[in-house]
Enzyme design. Structure first.
Site, PDB file in Angstrom:
ATOM      1  N   TYR A   1       8.693  10.536  -4.498  1.00  0.00           N
ATOM      2  CA  TYR A   1       7.965  10.824  -3.256  1.00  0.00           C
ATOM      3  C   TYR A   1       8.656  10.144  -2.066  1.00  0.00           C
ATOM      4  O   TYR A   1       8.098   9.278  -1.395  1.00  0.00           O
ATOM      5  CB  TYR A   1       6.504  10.370  -3.366  1.00  0.00           C
ATOM      6  CG  TYR A   1       5.731  11.051  -4.452  1.00  0.00           C
ATOM      7  CD1 TYR A   1       5.182  12.318  -4.251  1.00  0.00           C
ATOM      8  CD2 TYR A   1       5.554  10.448  -5.696  1.00  0.00           C
ATOM      9  CE1 TYR A   1       4.460  12.964  -5.266  1.00  0.00           C
ATOM     10  CE2 TYR A   1       4.843  11.075  -6.708  1.00  0.00           C
ATOM     11  CZ  TYR A   1       4.300  12.336  -6.481  1.00  0.00           C
ATOM     12  OH  TYR A   1       3.598  12.967  -7.473  1.00  0.00           O
TER      13      TYR A   1
ATOM     14  N   CYS B   1     -13.810   0.610 -14.866  1.00  0.00           N
ATOM     15  CA  CYS B   1     -14.236   2.016 -14.794  1.00  0.00           C
ATOM     16  C   CYS B   1     -12.985   2.891 -14.718  1.00  0.00           C
ATOM     17  O   CYS B   1     -12.721   3.574 -13.732  1.00  0.00           O
ATOM     18  CB  CYS B   1     -15.133   2.223 -13.571  1.00  0.00           C
ATOM     19  SG  CYS B   1     -16.014   3.798 -13.550  1.00  0.00           S
TER      20      CYS B   1
ATOM     21  N   TYR C   1      -7.129   5.775   4.209  1.00  0.00           N
ATOM     22  CA  TYR C   1      -7.255   4.734   3.181  1.00  0.00           C
ATOM     23  C   TYR C   1      -6.346   3.542   3.485  1.00  0.00           C
ATOM     24  O   TYR C   1      -6.775   2.383   3.466  1.00  0.00           O
ATOM     25  CB  TYR C   1      -6.923   5.282   1.786  1.00  0.00           C
ATOM     26  CG  TYR C   1      -6.544   4.169   0.843  1.00  0.00           C
ATOM     27  CD1 TYR C   1      -7.508   3.319   0.340  1.00  0.00           C
ATOM     28  CD2 TYR C   1      -5.200   3.922   0.523  1.00  0.00           C
ATOM     29  CE1 TYR C   1      -7.174   2.250  -0.478  1.00  0.00           C
ATOM     30  CE2 TYR C   1      -4.854   2.870  -0.287  1.00  0.00           C
ATOM     31  CZ  TYR C   1      -5.840   2.034  -0.792  1.00  0.00           C
ATOM     32  OH  TYR C   1      -5.503   0.962  -1.580  1.00  0.00           O
TER      33      TYR C   1
ATOM     34  N   ASP D   1      -9.957   5.034  -2.344  1.00  0.00           N
ATOM     35  CA  ASP D   1      -8.782   5.492  -3.089  1.00  0.00           C
ATOM     36  C   ASP D   1      -9.259   6.112  -4.400  1.00  0.00           C
ATOM     37  O   ASP D   1     -10.455   6.345  -4.602  1.00  0.00           O
ATOM     38  CB  ASP D   1      -7.804   4.337  -3.335  1.00  0.00           C
ATOM     39  CG  ASP D   1      -8.330   3.308  -4.330  1.00  0.00           C
ATOM     40  OD1 ASP D   1      -9.551   3.316  -4.634  1.00  0.00           O
ATOM     41  OD2 ASP D   1      -7.520   2.493  -4.817  1.00  0.00           O
TER      42      ASP D   1
ATOM     43  N   CYS E   1     -17.773   1.254 -20.667  1.00  0.00           N
ATOM     44  CA  CYS E   1     -19.181   1.519 -20.338  1.00  0.00           C
ATOM     45  C   CYS E   1     -20.137   0.597 -21.098  1.00  0.00           C
ATOM     46  O   CYS E   1     -21.194   0.221 -20.569  1.00  0.00           O
ATOM     47  CB  CYS E   1     -19.527   2.970 -20.627  1.00  0.00           C
ATOM     48  SG  CYS E   1     -18.643   4.155 -19.583  1.00  0.00           S
TER      49      CYS E   1
ATOM     50  N   GLU F   1       0.821  -1.209   0.000  1.00  0.00           N
ATOM     51  CA  GLU F   1       0.000   0.000   0.000  1.00  0.00           C
ATOM     52  C   GLU F   1       0.859   1.265   0.000  1.00  0.00           C
ATOM     53  O   GLU F   1       0.543   2.243  -0.687  1.00  0.00           O
ATOM     54  CB  GLU F   1      -0.951   0.003   1.201  1.00  0.00           C
ATOM     55  CG  GLU F   1      -2.031  -1.068   1.152  1.00  0.00           C
ATOM     56  CD  GLU F   1      -2.985  -0.891  -0.014  1.00  0.00           C
ATOM     57  OE1 GLU F   1      -3.070   0.213  -0.575  1.00  0.00           O
ATOM     58  OE2 GLU F   1      -3.649  -1.883  -0.383  1.00  0.00           O
TER      59      GLU F   1
ATOM     60  N   THR G   1       1.690   5.705  -7.230  1.00  0.00           N
ATOM     61  CA  THR G   1       2.531   4.895  -8.118  1.00  0.00           C
ATOM     62  C   THR G   1       1.672   3.851  -8.815  1.00  0.00           C
ATOM     63  O   THR G   1       0.834   3.207  -8.186  1.00  0.00           O
ATOM     64  CB  THR G   1       3.641   4.181  -7.312  1.00  0.00           C
ATOM     65  OG1 THR G   1       4.482   5.156  -6.697  1.00  0.00           O
ATOM     66  CG2 THR G   1       4.496   3.301  -8.209  1.00  0.00           C
TER      67      THR G   1
END
Length: 358
Positions: A82, A192, A120, A138, A199, A37, A43
């Site tokens: 990061y 999605c 999260y 998320d 769709c 996580e 990422t």
């Protein structure tokens, strides 16, 4: 029709665990889940997967990670960006070692209290490792819920975060929180999607507000646009025979605790005949070199790196020093150039060194 049980039931019917196999899925090891996580924050899975494998191999337990040096952790993290994530990862591992005798905490409040663990991540670990009823929210979840329910509250506002968190909690299958959370994340990641969502074959098509109102590509909504500033770095790569000078960044700026070279930052891009004149007029140059003579071996082209809020433009000046040369800078260390690969650098410097085959 009540859309909440319909959504959850259809999603669980759709989910096939084996269709998107990843090493951290369908496991109960909280250390491995937490590790995945943290790596996957900001990422993509394809980029994060090899890093996850490297960390698991080098640090098979959380106490192994806690016992490593920060430089070791940063070197393994190199290129992932990061770096506050790596710093927090190391600090949280040491918290687990020192406060929980190396056993990963098993309640949501304790997990949430770990360094670098937000709502999260805590929900993901609590549900996946311990089957606790906490819904994950998320980027995938924001996208799926905003489209299905037609929610146009900006997701980067306090009101939006609260609204989506409450809606996600309503939808959660409390008997199977891990399965449900993985299902909605996989649905957002594979079906999605941000661009070109499927769709036409979507199981939720008839009930999806965004599809019905032709707003799929307009959701989710963000209220803030990131303003990026451009910065112009001029790295002085000091060589003395087979040795090279490195600087460990300690200031409150980007890339803290990574290594780089002596740096002069100017307010604009300067190249060609004007570059050395501009650098030699700076107070840094005068402090470091005074009237000592130096030899310029080479001046690179422009290297670029895009960060979340900044665009970095860097030029590298290779400088050869004679044996008597002294640089007035207490933060510099001197190493054999052949050992440079043992140190963690920002990606822009790694790209330069690879191009130079240092």
């Amino acid at each position: 029709m009540n859309k909440i049980p319909f959504f959850t039931e259809k999603l669980l019917d759709w989910y096939q665990p084996d269709e998107r196999p990843l090493p951290w899925k369908a496991i109960k090891n909280p250390y491995f889940i937490w590790l995945s996580e943290i790596i996957l924050q900001q990422t993509r899975v394809q980029q994060g997967l090899p890093y996850y494998i490297k960390f698991v191999e080098q640090f098979p337990t959380i106490t192994d990670l806690a016992g490593a040096s920060q430089d070791e952790v940063f070197k393994l993290w190199e290129g992932l960006g990061y770096y506050s994530r790596a710093r927090n990862l190391h600090a949280a591992a040491q918290m687990v070692r020192d406060d929980y005798a190396g056993v990963f905490p098993s309640t949501y409040p304790e997990i949430r209290a770990l360094k670098g663990v937000g709502e999260y991540t805590a929900a993901a670990i609590a549900s996946f490792a311990y089957d606790l009823p906490y819904a994950v929210v998320d980027g995938n979840v924001y996208r799926v819920l905003s489209r299905f329910f037609g929610i146009d509250t900006p997701i980067d506002t306090t009101a939006g975060k609260k609204e989506f968190r409450l809606r996600a909690d309503e939808l959660l299958d409390r008997n199977n929180p891990a399965v449900y959370n993985q299902a909605i994340m996989d649905f957002g990641a594979t079906h999605c999607t941000p661009k070109a969502p499927k769709c036409e074959t979507c199981l939720h098509q008839k009930q999806c507000v965004a599809f019905r109102e032709n707003r799929v590509m307009n959701l989710p909504v963000k209220s803030k646009k990131i303003k990026k500033r451009s910065r112009y770095f001029y790295y002085l790569v000091l060589n003395k025979g087979t040795k090279i000078y490195l600087n460990k960044r300690s200031e409150k700026d980007i890339w803290a605790d990574l290594y780089d070279f002596l740096l002069i930052e100017l307010e604009q891009q300067v190249e060609g005949l004007f570059l050395m004149d501009a650098l030699q007029k700076t107070s840094h140059w005068k402090t470091w070199f005074g009237k000592q003579k130096i030899v310029i071996d080479s001046i690179s082209g422009i290297y670029k790196q895009t960060l979340s809020h900044q665009n970095i433009n860097a030029i590298f000046i290779e400088i050869q020093l004679d044996a008597s040369f002294f640089v007035e800078n207490k933060d510099l260390i001197v190493i054999e150039r052949k050992k440079i690969k043992n140190f963690a650098f920002p990606k822009i410097i790694t790209n330069y060194l690879e191009a130079k085959k240092a």
